[in-house]
Enzyme design. Structure first.
Site, PDB file in Angstrom:
ATOM      1  N   MET A   9      42.673 128.669  41.274  1.00 28.59           N
ATOM      2  CA  MET A   9      41.864 127.801  40.418  1.00 28.59           C
ATOM      3  C   MET A   9      41.699 128.462  39.052  1.00 28.59           C
ATOM      4  SD  MET A   9      39.156 126.298  43.100  1.00 28.59           S
ATOM      5  CE  MET A   9      38.673 127.873  43.718  1.00 28.59           C
TER       6      MET A   9
ATOM      7  N   CYS B  89      50.328 129.469  80.969  1.00 26.40           N
ATOM      8  CA  CYS B  89      51.462 130.364  80.743  1.00 26.40           C
ATOM      9  C   CYS B  89      52.431 129.838  79.694  1.00 26.40           C
ATOM     10  CB  CYS B  89      52.190 130.659  82.054  1.00 26.40           C
ATOM     11  SG  CYS B  89      52.900 129.187  82.800  1.00 26.40           S
TER      12      CYS B  89
ATOM     13  N   ARG C 124      34.125 141.749  47.060  1.00 26.55           N
ATOM     14  CA  ARG C 124      34.391 140.869  48.208  1.00 26.55           C
ATOM     15  C   ARG C 124      35.033 141.708  49.309  1.00 26.55           C
ATOM     16  NH1 ARG C 124      39.239 137.560  45.204  1.00 26.55           N
ATOM     17  NH2 ARG C 124      40.565 139.354  44.909  1.00 26.55           N
TER      18      ARG C 124
ATOM     19  N   HIS D  39      64.111 127.965  71.859  1.00 25.27           N
ATOM     20  CA  HIS D  39      64.598 128.980  72.780  1.00 25.27           C
ATOM     21  C   HIS D  39      64.626 130.352  72.122  1.00 25.27           C
ATOM     22  CE1 HIS D  39      67.793 131.282  74.839  1.00 25.27           C
ATOM     23  NE2 HIS D  39      67.184 130.802  75.914  1.00 25.27           N
TER      24      HIS D  39
ATOM     25  N   GLY E 260      43.807 133.279  42.366  1.00 25.66           N
ATOM     26  CA  GLY E 260      44.663 132.724  41.317  1.00 25.66           C
ATOM     27  C   GLY E 260      44.927 131.232  41.423  1.00 25.66           C
TER      28      GLY E 260
ATOM     29  N   TYR F  78      42.522 132.884  83.214  1.00 32.25           N
ATOM     30  CA  TYR F  78      43.388 133.856  82.533  1.00 32.25           C
ATOM     31  C   TYR F  78      44.402 133.153  81.641  1.00 32.25           C
ATOM     32  CZ  TYR F  78      47.011 132.718  85.974  1.00 32.25           C
ATOM     33  OH  TYR F  78      47.943 132.063  86.726  1.00 32.25           O
TER      34      TYR F  78
ATOM     35  N   SER G 267      48.651 126.642  86.880  1.00 32.86           N
ATOM     36  CA  SER G 267      48.959 127.324  85.634  1.00 32.86           C
ATOM     37  C   SER G 267      49.472 126.263  84.667  1.00 32.86           C
ATOM     38  CB  SER G 267      50.014 128.413  85.867  1.00 32.86           C
ATOM     39  OG  SER G 267      50.288 129.059  84.647  1.00 32.86           O
TER      40      SER G 267
ATOM     41  N   LYS H 276      32.445 134.619  45.234  1.00 32.75           N
ATOM     42  CA  LYS H 276      32.182 135.399  44.030  1.00 32.75           C
ATOM     43  C   LYS H 276      30.700 135.329  43.660  1.00 32.75           C
ATOM     44  CE  LYS H 276      35.218 135.596  40.903  1.00 32.75           C
ATOM     45  NZ  LYS H 276      36.135 135.851  39.887  1.00 32.75           N
TER      46      LYS H 276
ATOM     47  N   ARG I 254      34.131 130.997  35.609  1.00 35.21           N
ATOM     48  CA  ARG I 254      35.114 131.252  36.683  1.00 35.21           C
ATOM     49  C   ARG I 254      34.830 130.423  37.917  1.00 35.21           C
ATOM     50  NH1 ARG I 254      37.095 137.050  36.311  1.00 35.21           N
ATOM     51  NH2 ARG I 254      36.023 137.881  34.512  1.00 35.21           N
TER      52      ARG I 254
END
Ligand code: PEP
Ligand code: MG
Length: 913
Positions: free
Chosen positions: A107, A866, A350, A473, A105, A886, A799, A26, A96
């Site tokens: 603080m 992977c 902002r 799963h 909201g 990768y 992998s 701010k 503020r």
């Protein structure tokens, strides 16, 4: 000497927009706006460094602060022509909070500070509006008492509503000045009674009381929780902004509002906001009054006048300001403004929060408008957000209406984004049955799922489980399928015997066959049916039911990702084990398959019987006989997958899970299978018991199966190369890579690797074709990572299986960690769920070290990952830094990974520059 106080006003500020760390968001915004000539009431910011000092020095201020605050106040006084505490022309200020990251909201804020029994009369006189003055004072007493003196606002609310009743009015604006004056006397009495001393009349005491309270609000419970949820470090601290008040509630030429410079949900280039005439800022955001649209175009049928209509001149100025701000910041802004007696003031600007849809559109539009370049566009869109463009969605209005009507049931982990609505099915079989023939969609609701539920999961529109975490799963499979999924929804009590589910505390259970809706993007479970829509991207890319030229969303999606592809260094592959998943992933931009889990193919109805025959075989020859029957199924699977992935590598992993996962468990299932297989019930039950393992995840699985039953892997390798050979003969470019799971020792790799190479060679020779034989290993056991230099001598690629590697490094069961991990995160023992985002310190160390060691003996070693982390943006940043080649992730995460990989590259370049 450190400067702790930064003034802004009269077109010049000590700070600027680049100083968010010190001034907070701010404060930095106010400074920057002042500097570029946007009208901002004068004020000053006490820095976040002062906040940290305050905490480090037993709640006292740096020595220079008091003087600097006094000097700055004097400048405000000169600028406004009002004096702080002056009985006739009093200066009022707001106090503020404002941290580096927005914490809406969380603080505290205090308005109208500087009012007391004397100055309120001065305000009444100078404004010519006593009602306004008394109303401001009573609001101030309430706010200040609540925030600084810890006298709860409810005491004041009670008095206010009693007053409304006594004088017979419905709303606060109807209360006359005299009544407000009396109310102030009562308010002060409350303070005296609850606080033990009078409401402070000294304006300087008021100011320092407020500054301390704002600093302390950094550590209120709300703020602490918010920081934890949003990964905001506790050490940042908040700044305090003290600013001269402007009033939107001094009459009909006053107003207050909030606006976005573009539509935050669609990204449309349209000034979009809300305002209220004759009101204070809090009234708009607190939802006390329903605000009006800022322009007519925004809501043509709205009954009230838009700001454009009621104050055309101010609206014109506001439009100029928003254009100025947007072209200055080169991004969509979220602003707060107040109009006092026809004059416009900006109180905040902002970067505006936006949905994934808006983020993609705004980024692409801004490139076209020349505001940003394509690198900045790629940087702007949060990688995880892009998945919103793929998910079916609930109709927003219908959902909010349902929530208002109390249909919210419970909340769990948002494991697979998107919206699903359907009939409750409590078993996989019922899900298949109920959805057969495309009757009604079903939502599969289980305590947890297991591999044998695959068919039911596939048939369901969405999946909801009471247990399990982000790599359970249900979560992994659902994400793989791109299905909406909520897991770990512990408020749900599922009773299979009674075919019902109940939410703790709810009066009525839901039964199988009732409608339920799940929002996998937010984790909300809603009672009853809700209308959904399919995403445009899928309609164009997968279903082909929408033409590209008719979908701007799709065009932006693909434009952004093609920019990302030009920038990234990491490859992106997919985890897929069906031709359809392969097709989907390829259309999403996957550059091959990084993990094809062959076991998923074994669960299909048409082959599970043969699989069971193989597992239950009394000797090797019986097992080989079963494998001969299984071979053509596997070969056909590979033919279809290789065809989809022609020209790209496909890493096929040999069988991994413990065999008992394929066997029946309940007495009823055993009896059915015994009948199907011509076994005696007792005999089969004994065999199942014999195969039972106490700890199957650490048991007879992975390459251990390939070592004790070499014929299984031999069959799989034969199937892979027969499929590849067949397609090669058709002229296709096929690139299979065979991967061995769960290797922990060089001996395992050598034995299994040699057998793979031998069978592959024999198969290809028999067919008379030549295809490179590529053999690699998963690294998912810590020992393999620690000895990666030795392992790499026998492997062409690694992998990292980070699901198992996380499980085994921490010693947390992937399937059971849901019962304690949330508490670990809550108590700050872990920063986040290590199954969702890689534990960089520990598991990540093994990935980095394993890669280095592997390449030290095999410089050509290709290295990928992977596990589920392959689709997590933060983990992807880490994998890029660790030097991997990768990542591989589920098909629907491929766009996320492409974007995150590009962002990782941009970050790396920036840090090297
Ligand atoms: C892993 O362990 O990370 C992995 C990819 O294998 P799975 O999840 O099949 O065990
Ligand atoms: Mg694994």
């Amino acid at each position: 000497m450190t400067e702790y106080v930064y003034y802004f006003g009269e077109g010049h500020a000590d700070g600027n927009g680049g100083m968010k760390d010190i001034l907070g968001g701010k404060g930095a915004g106010l400074a920057e706006m002042t500097n570029i000539g946007v009208p901002v009431p004068p004020g000053f910011t006490i820095s976040t460094e002062a906040c940290n000092f305050y905490y480090e020095h037993d709640q006292s201020y740096p020595p220079s602060v008091k003087d600097r605050v006094a000097e700055s106040l004097a400048r405000i006084e000169t600028s406004t022509g009002r004096q702080f505490g002056d009985p006739s022309m009093p200066l009022l200020v707001s106090v503020r909070s404002g941290a580096r990251a927005s914490m809406p909201g969380m603080m505290d804020t205090i308005l109208n500070l500087g009012l007391n029994d004397t100055t309120v009369e001065g305000l009444a006189q100078s404004s010519g509006d006593p009602r306004f003055a008394y109303d401001s004072y009573r609001r101030f007493i309430q706010m200040y008492s609540d925030v600084v003196l810890e006298v709860g606002r409810e005491h004041f609310e009670e008095k206010l509503s009693a007053l409304r009743e006594t004088i017979g009015v419905e709303t606060d604006p109807q209360i006359p000045a005299e009544s407000l004056r009396d109310l102030i006397v009562e308010y002060k009495a409350i303070v005296r009674e609850k606080n033990g001393s009078d409401f402070p009349q000294d304006v300087s005491d008021q100011l320092w009381g407020a500054i301390g309270a704002v600093f302390r609000s950094w550590n209120n419970q709300r703020a602490i929780t918010y920081r934890k949820l949003n990964d905001i470090p506790d050490a940042w601290g908040t700044a305090v902004n003290v600013q001269s008040m402007v009033f939107g509630n001094m009459g009909n030429d006053c107003a207050t509002g909030v606006a976005f410079t573009r539509n935050p949900s669609t990204g449309e280039r349209q000034f979009y906001g809300e305002y209220l005439p004759n009101a204070q800022g809090e009234d708009v955001v607190a939802g006390i009054r329903t605000p009006y649209p800022i322009s007519r175009a925004q809501d043509p049928s709205h009954q009230e006048a838009s700001l454009e209509e009621s104050m055309p001149e101010v609206y014109g100025q506001l439009v100029d300001v928003y254009r100025k701000l947007e072209s200055h910041y080169h991004d969509m802004q979220d602003i707060e403004f107040t109009v006092q007696s026809g004059k416009l003031y900006l109180l905040q600007t902002r970067t505006g929060k936006r949905t994934g849809f808006a983020a993609v559109k705004i980024a692409c539009d801004m490139v076209e408008e020349g505001l940003i370049d394509s690198r900045e566009a790629v940087r702007r869109v949060e990688a995880g957000q892009i998945i919103q463009l793929l998910a079916p969605i609930f109709d927003a209005e219908a959902k909010s209406e349902a929530l208002q009507k109390g249909r919210f049931m419970a909340k769990g982990l948002a494991a697979g984004p998107g919206a699903a609505t359907g009939l409750i099915a409590l078993t996989a079989e019922r899900a298949v049955e109920m959805s057969r023939g495309g009757k009604e969609p079903v939502v599969l609701v289980r305590i947890e799922t297991s591999p044998e539920d695959i068919a039911g999961m596939n048939a369901a529109a969405g999946i909801l489980t009471a247990r399990g975490g982000m790599t359970s799963h249900a979560a992994v499979v659902a994400r793989g399928m791109g299905k909406p999924c909520i897991v770990g929804c512990s408020q749900l009590k599922i009773n299979y015997a009674r075919s019902e589910l109940r939410v703790e505390g709810a009066s009525r259970p839901l039964e199988e066959g009732d409608w339920i809706s799940i929002d996998g993007t937010t984790g909300e479970v809603i009672d009853g049916q809700l209308p959904t829509r399919s995403s445009e991207v899928l309609q164009v890319l997968i279903d082909g039911s929408l033409d590209e030229s008719d979908s701007e969303t799709f065009r932006n999606f693909s434009k952004l990702l093609s920019w990302a592809d030009e920038m990234r260094g990491l490859g992106v592959r997919t985890n897929a084990d069906t031709p359809r998943d392969s097709m989907v992933a390829r259309r999403f931009g996957a550059e091959g398959i990084g993990l094809c889990r062959t076991e998923h193919m074994f669960f299909h109805e048409d082959r599970i019987l043969v699989v069971r025959e193989m597992i239950l075989a009394r000797d090797e020859s019986a097992r080989r006989a079963a494998l001969v029957k299984l071979l053509p199924y596997q070969r056909d699977d590979f033919v279809a997958i290789f065809r989809e992935m022609a020209g790209l590598p496909v890493t096929v992993r040999l069988l991994d899970p413990p065999l008992h996962e394929f066997l029946p468990h309940t007495e009823a299932q055993i009896s059915t299978v015994a009948r199907e297989m011509n076994w005696g019930f007792v005999e089969l039950r004994a065999k199942v018991a014999q195969l039972h393992e106490t700890n199957p995840m650490l048991g007879h699985r992975g390459c251990r199966l390939g070592i004790t039953y070499p014929e299984i892997y031999e069959m799989q390798v034969q199937a892979i190369f027969e499929a590849a050979g067949q397609l090669k003969k058709e002229g296709l470019d096929v690139r299979p890579e065979v991967m061995i799971p769960l290797v922990g020792t060089v001996g395992e790799l050598t034995l299994v690797g040699n057998s793979i190479r031998r069978v592959a060679r024999e198969t290809l020779d028999r067919m008379g074709v030549d295809i490179p034989i590529v053999v690699g290993t998963m690294i998912e056991i810590p020992r393999a990572a620690l000895l990666a230099d030795k392992i790499a001598e026998g492997a062409e690629f690694f992998s990292f299986g980070t699901n198992d590697l996380t499980q085994m490094t921490f010693g947390y069961s992937r399937d059971d960690a849901g019962s304690f991990l949330p508490e670990y995160v809550d108590k700050n023992i872990l920063p986040r769920d290590p199954f969702a985002s890689i534990d960089q310190e520990g598991v990540g160390y093994l990935v980095r070290r394993g890669t280095e060691l592997g390449r030290s003996t095999n410089p050509k070693l290709k290295v990928g990952i992977c596990g589920e982390h392959g689709g997590d943006p933060e983990s992807i940043f880490f994998f890029r830094a660790a030097g991997l080649d990768y990542v591989s992730c589920s098909p629907y995460r491929v766009p996320v990974a492409r974007l995150a990989a590009a962002q990782a590259e941009l970050e790396r370049q920036a840090s090297e520059a």
